[in-house]
Scaffold this active site. Structure first.
Site, PDB file in Angstrom:
ATOM      1  N   GLY A  43    -117.253  85.473 -23.668  1.00 30.77           N
ATOM      2  CA  GLY A  43    -116.629  84.367 -24.405  1.00 30.77           C
ATOM      3  C   GLY A  43    -115.660  84.841 -25.474  1.00 30.77           C
ATOM      4  O   GLY A  43    -114.650  84.197 -25.760  1.00 30.77           O
ATOM      5  N   GLU A  89     -87.569  90.377 -14.912  1.00 25.46           N
ATOM      6  CA  GLU A  89     -86.846  91.545 -14.354  1.00 25.46           C
ATOM      7  C   GLU A  89     -87.154  91.715 -12.866  1.00 25.46           C
ATOM      8  O   GLU A  89     -87.251  92.841 -12.359  1.00 25.46           O
ATOM      9  CB  GLU A  89     -87.106  92.810 -15.170  1.00 25.46           C
ATOM     10  CG  GLU A  89     -86.612  92.606 -16.592  1.00 25.46           C
ATOM     11  CD  GLU A  89     -85.912  93.771 -17.241  1.00 25.46           C
ATOM     12  OE1 GLU A  89     -85.656  94.778 -16.575  1.00 25.46           O
ATOM     13  OE2 GLU A  89     -85.615  93.646 -18.439  1.00 25.46           O
TER      14      GLU A  89
HETATM   15  N1  CAA Z   1     -77.528  99.140  -7.474  1.00 24.62           N
HETATM   16  C1  CAA Z   1     -76.197  98.950  -7.251  1.00 24.62           C
HETATM   17  N2  CAA Z   1     -75.728  97.994  -6.405  1.00 24.62           N
HETATM   18  C2  CAA Z   1     -76.633  97.228  -5.774  1.00 24.62           C
HETATM   19  C3  CAA Z   1     -78.007  97.373  -5.961  1.00 24.62           C
HETATM   20  C4  CAA Z   1     -78.461  98.380  -6.846  1.00 24.62           C
HETATM   21  N3  CAA Z   1     -79.750  98.580  -7.091  1.00 24.62           N
HETATM   22  N4  CAA Z   1     -78.649  96.458  -5.221  1.00 24.62           N
HETATM   23  C5  CAA Z   1     -77.711  95.750  -4.565  1.00 24.62           C
HETATM   24  N5  CAA Z   1     -76.487  96.213  -4.913  1.00 24.62           N
HETATM   25  C6  CAA Z   1     -75.175  95.758  -4.397  1.00 24.62           C
HETATM   26  C7  CAA Z   1     -75.207  95.827  -2.881  1.00 24.62           C
HETATM   27  O1  CAA Z   1     -74.820  97.114  -2.438  1.00 24.62           O
HETATM   28  C8  CAA Z   1     -74.220  94.760  -2.489  1.00 24.62           C
HETATM   29  O2  CAA Z   1     -72.907  95.244  -2.574  1.00 24.62           O
HETATM   30  P1  CAA Z   1     -72.004  95.441  -1.218  1.00 24.62           P
HETATM   31  O3  CAA Z   1     -71.960  94.067  -0.615  1.00 24.62           O
HETATM   32  O4  CAA Z   1     -70.734  95.942  -1.743  1.00 24.62           O
HETATM   33  O5  CAA Z   1     -72.783  96.413  -0.383  1.00 24.62           O
HETATM   34  C9  CAA Z   1     -74.354  93.720  -3.581  1.00 24.62           C
HETATM   35  O6  CAA Z   1     -74.983  94.371  -4.697  1.00 24.62           O
HETATM   36  C10 CAA Z   1     -75.189  92.534  -3.147  1.00 24.62           C
HETATM   37  O7  CAA Z   1     -76.463  93.020  -2.780  1.00 24.62           O
HETATM   38  P2  CAA Z   1     -77.471  92.174  -1.874  1.00 24.62           P
HETATM   39  O8  CAA Z   1     -76.740  91.658  -0.674  1.00 24.62           O
HETATM   40  O9  CAA Z   1     -78.645  93.014  -1.683  1.00 24.62           O
HETATM   41  O10 CAA Z   1     -77.785  90.933  -2.823  1.00 24.62           O
HETATM   42  P3  CAA Z   1     -78.833  89.773  -2.643  1.00 24.62           P
HETATM   43  O11 CAA Z   1     -78.197  88.511  -3.009  1.00 24.62           O
HETATM   44  O12 CAA Z   1     -79.530  89.895  -1.317  1.00 24.62           O
HETATM   45  O13 CAA Z   1     -79.869  90.050  -3.852  1.00 24.62           O
HETATM   46  C11 CAA Z   1     -81.899  90.850  -4.864  1.00 24.62           C
HETATM   47  C12 CAA Z   1     -80.709  91.087  -3.911  1.00 24.62           C
HETATM   48  C13 CAA Z   1     -82.608  92.187  -4.896  1.00 24.62           C
HETATM   49  C14 CAA Z   1     -82.829  89.775  -4.402  1.00 24.62           C
HETATM   50  C15 CAA Z   1     -81.342  90.518  -6.283  1.00 24.62           C
HETATM   51  O14 CAA Z   1     -80.787  89.217  -6.310  1.00 24.62           O
HETATM   52  C16 CAA Z   1     -82.394  90.625  -7.360  1.00 24.62           C
HETATM   53  O15 CAA Z   1     -82.703  91.717  -7.822  1.00 24.62           O
HETATM   54  N6  CAA Z   1     -82.953  89.478  -7.831  1.00 24.62           N
HETATM   55  C17 CAA Z   1     -83.809  89.452  -8.982  1.00 24.62           C
HETATM   56  C18 CAA Z   1     -83.004  89.276 -10.230  1.00 24.62           C
HETATM   57  C19 CAA Z   1     -83.737  89.737 -11.458  1.00 24.62           C
HETATM   58  O16 CAA Z   1     -84.424  90.742 -11.446  1.00 24.62           O
HETATM   59  N7  CAA Z   1     -83.532  89.044 -12.562  1.00 24.62           N
HETATM   60  C20 CAA Z   1     -84.091  89.441 -13.779  1.00 24.62           C
HETATM   61  C21 CAA Z   1     -83.355  88.785 -14.888  1.00 24.62           C
HETATM   62  S1  CAA Z   1     -83.207  89.768 -16.324  1.00 24.62           S
HETATM   63  C22 CAA Z   1     -84.665  89.712 -17.142  1.00 24.62           C
HETATM   64  O17 CAA Z   1     -85.661  89.227 -16.717  1.00 24.62           O
HETATM   65  C23 CAA Z   1     -84.548  90.413 -18.459  1.00 24.62           C
HETATM   66  C24 CAA Z   1     -85.487  89.987 -19.512  1.00 24.62           C
HETATM   67  O18 CAA Z   1     -85.200  89.105 -20.259  1.00 24.62           O
HETATM   68  C25 CAA Z   1     -86.732  90.729 -19.773  1.00 24.62           C
END
Ligand code: CAA
Length: 380
Positions: A341, A364
């Site tokens: 508790g 993130e």
């Molecule tokens: N590094 C560099 N470039 C990258 C990359 C990386 N890690 N990941 C993807 N890219 C590039 C890709 O190469 C691509 O480029 P090209 O088309 O030229 O090859 C482009 O980015 C698009 O990539 P995707 O097609 O993979 O993109 P997607 O729309 O499918 O999205 C995802 C991928 C991983 C789902 C992404 O949208 C994601 O990470 N979403 C989560 C967002 C997030 O974490 N938000 C957190 C907000 S901040 C926060 O929370 C902070 C706080 O306050 C504590």
């Protein structure tokens, strides 16, 4: 293979540990209850070099590397998770400015962050309709002469009302591929057209500030763009790769604080004539938590070491964030269970740890998004 920090990493870790244990542990409950932004503590952390641990000394950082940063964040999070998330976002923004900014942009903003002259810095990516699907953002930057005009809004912005500078992602191309039309901009505190919206009343991390932001015909000069036009999404992803090591470290810190509290209670509290820590049911739970947190710590330090070595670490960063956040939540759950508790009331810190840990599987990038990132890299 060495599992011990180097002398300089140990120094940063000890600096953070000593500040966390001496100052933050005592304050954390009050900061949480009063939902008070830890401005004075953030300034002290800046004075200790912890607002730019992986930033060069020339820009006011500690130049101690990504591993030292992870170690420091683990320690600060053990003291106060709210302070640690604010510190983590400041470090992420400073590093993003160093990695993608011009020399003039880095000179203008990074020393303000590392010195603590800016109370905070913010990362403006998410919007009310899109968090996981970051490329679906709708904020628009329209060309206007040599500059830009920004319109739209952001949601869940850590420290948005305390930030000296905010990195804002906006669509500069409205046609074509979603991710390719995104650019990023530097918006300064007090800019005309910048609105600070609702202050979120959160379950945990209550001393960190989370607000929405709005942009109404906010004018930006040509040199407010960070990186090249259309590079914004890649910048966001690269920043988040590093940011996820920060959140993994935070989760390890919160989980460790919960475990320490549970151990103290298990030694002190007696039932059926002996300390409850003598019962095997509790011993096994505590043993599992200790094992899981040790594994989370190693995954986190591995990702940080890869980053420091200049090697790819996207998958490893996501693995660390996924595992550490899930295990931190389990550690806090066990710590509440051990307290019975007393774990459910605010007399003991585990109730706060439980609330603080919860968001680590969400922000993130959710655990589900981390799995997307890991699987995509595996199957590439
Ligand atoms: N590094 C560099 N470039 C990258 C990359 C990386 N890690 N990941 C993807 N890219 C590039 C890709 O190469 C691509 O480029 P090209 O088309 O030229 O090859 C482009 O980015 C698009 O990539 P995707 O097609 O993979 O993109 P997607 O729309 O499918 O999205 C995802 C991928 C991983 C789902 C992404 O949208 C994601 O990470 N979403 C989560 C967002 C997030 O974490 N938000 C957190 C907000 S901040 C926060 O929370 C902070 C706080 O306050 C504590």
């Amino acid at each position: 293979m060495l599992f011990e920090p180097s002398e300089s990493q140990a120094l940063v870790q000890e600096t953070a540990r000593s500040y966390a244990q001496r100052t933050l542990v005592k304050l954390a409950t009050r900061l949480d209850r009063e939902a008070r932004f830890p401005a004075a503590q953030l300034k002290e952390l800046a004075d200790l070099g912890l607002m730019g641990v992986n930033v060069s000394e020339a820009l006011g950082g500690a130049q101690a590397g990504a591993v030292a940063y992870a170690l420091a964040t683990m320690e600060i999070a053990q003291g106060c998770a709210s302070t640690s998330v604010t510190m983590a976002v400041n470090n992420m923004v400073a590093e993003t400015l160093v990695n993608f900014g011009t020399a003039a942009q880095a000179q203008k903003y990074v020393p303000e962050i590392t010195s603590g002259r800016f109370e905070a810095a913010s990362f403006g990516l998410s919007e009310s309709h899109c968090g996981s699907d970051a490329a679906a953002l709708r904020t628009v930057a329209r060309r206007d002469g040599s500059g830009w005009v920004l319109n739209g809004s952001k949601q869940w912005i850590t420290s948005g009302d305390h930030a000296g500078v905010i990195i804002v992602w906006a669509r500069t191309e409205t046609a074509g591929a979603a991710a390719k039309g995104i650019s990023c901009f530097l918006v300064e505190a007090g800019a005309k057209g910048l609105g600070i919206g609702r202050h979120e009343d959160k379950m945990g991390l209550r001393a960190s500030s989370t607000v929405s932001l709005s942009f109404e015909d906010l004018r930006l000069s040509e040199d407010a763009m960070l990186g090249a036009p259309g590079q914004g999404f890649a910048i966001a992803m690269a920043a988040l790769d590093g940011g996820r090591i920060g959140i993994a470290s935070q989760a390890v810190g919160i989980g460790s604080a919960a475990l320490q509290a549970a151990l103290r209670y298990a030694r002190d509290r007696k039932a059926f004539g002996k300390p409850i820590g003598d019962f095997q049911a509790l011993r096994f739970m505590l043993a599992d938590v200790d094992t899981e947190l040790a594994a989370a710590r190693l995954l986190t330090l591995r990702a940080a070491a890869l980053k420091e070595a200049g090697q790819p670490f996207t998958r490893e960063g996501s693995m660390a964030k996924l595992f550490a956040s899930e295990k931190a939540n389990r550690a806090c759950d066990v710590a509440v269970q051990v307290h019975g508790g007393y774990g459910y009331i605010d007399e003991f810190p585990v109730e706060r740890h439980y609330r603080d840990a919860r968001v680590t599987t969400v922000y993130e990038g959710t655990s589900e998004i981390q799995r997307v990132v890991i699987a995509r890299d595996l199957l590439r």
